[in-house]
Design an enzyme around this catalytic site. Structure first.
Site: not given
Ligand code: GAR
Length: 189
Positions: A14, A85, A104, A145, A174
């Site tokens: 992301n 996190l 999220h 959250d 996302e």
């Molecule tokens: C994403 O899917 C985000 O929604 C999640 O971590 C991932 C990060 O992916 N976040 C959570 O679960 C927060 N509770 P990335 O490092 O490839 O962007």
């Protein structure tokens, strides 16, 4: 030109999409990547992109204003949590009112809270027999959250879906929506 700080601790897909989105933008730029995990993929992205990165220390993050000062020095307008996190401490929430957002990988308030991240979320969604999942972008407050929702987008879950296939549907949402929402918010202040 608005300054964006991305807080991330994982692969950083992301973060990469947001960096790409603003690469030639006159509305904003990713100024700094903040990470709590040495070795996280997102740090390699920062290095490749020539974006400065900070590895935060737990004690200073939860018990001082060190990172608030740092973000203020860099004139950060928006803090974007993209796979970060740790809970955001109250002093940081208060220093950036309505200027911290999180993504999220589920339709909050379902499947949120401490320990609900990454594959744990998708496993819980499948186990609950949900017919849909999706993404929630929300303002960050002092609880996990919990802040006001900015956007939700949904995907269908079929009986043959697995946590992995749900993860890829959710990740597609996302990548499609998060940069757009970040830009939309930047134009409102
Ligand atoms: C994403 O899917 C985000 O929604 C999640 O971590 C991932 C990060 O992916 N976040 C959570 O679960 C927060 N509770 P990335 O490092 O490839 O962007």
């Amino acid at each position: 030109m608005k300054n964006i700080a991305i807080f991330a601790s994982g692969a950083g897909s992301n973060a990469q999409k947001i960096i790409d989105h603003f690469r030639n933008s006159d509305k904003g730029r990713v100024t700094v990547i903040v990470c709590n995990k040495p070795g996280a993929g997102v740090l390699q992205i920062a290095e490749r992109e020539g974006i400065s990165s900070i590895i935060i220390e737990r004690e200073a993050f939860f018990h001082s204003d060190k990172y608030i000062q740092l973000l203020q020095e860099q004139q950060i307008d928006l803090v974007v949590l993209a796979g970060f996190l740790w809970k955001i401490p109250a002093n940081l929430v208060q220093a950036f009112p309505n200027r911290i957002i999180n993504i999220h990988p589920a339709l909050l308030p379902k499947f949120g809270g401490k320990g609900m991240y990454g594959h744990f979320v998708h496993e819980a969604v499948i186990a609950a027999g949900e017919k849909e999942s999706g993404i929630t972008v929300h303002y960050v407050n002092e609880k996990y959250d919990d802040g006001e929702t900015i956007l939700q987008e949904r995907c269908v879950i079929t009986p043959d879906d697995t946590p992995e296939t749900v993860a890829s549907k959710v990740q597609a949402l996302e990548h499609q929506w998060f940069p757009v929402i970040v830009e939309r918010l930047l134009t409102t202040f």
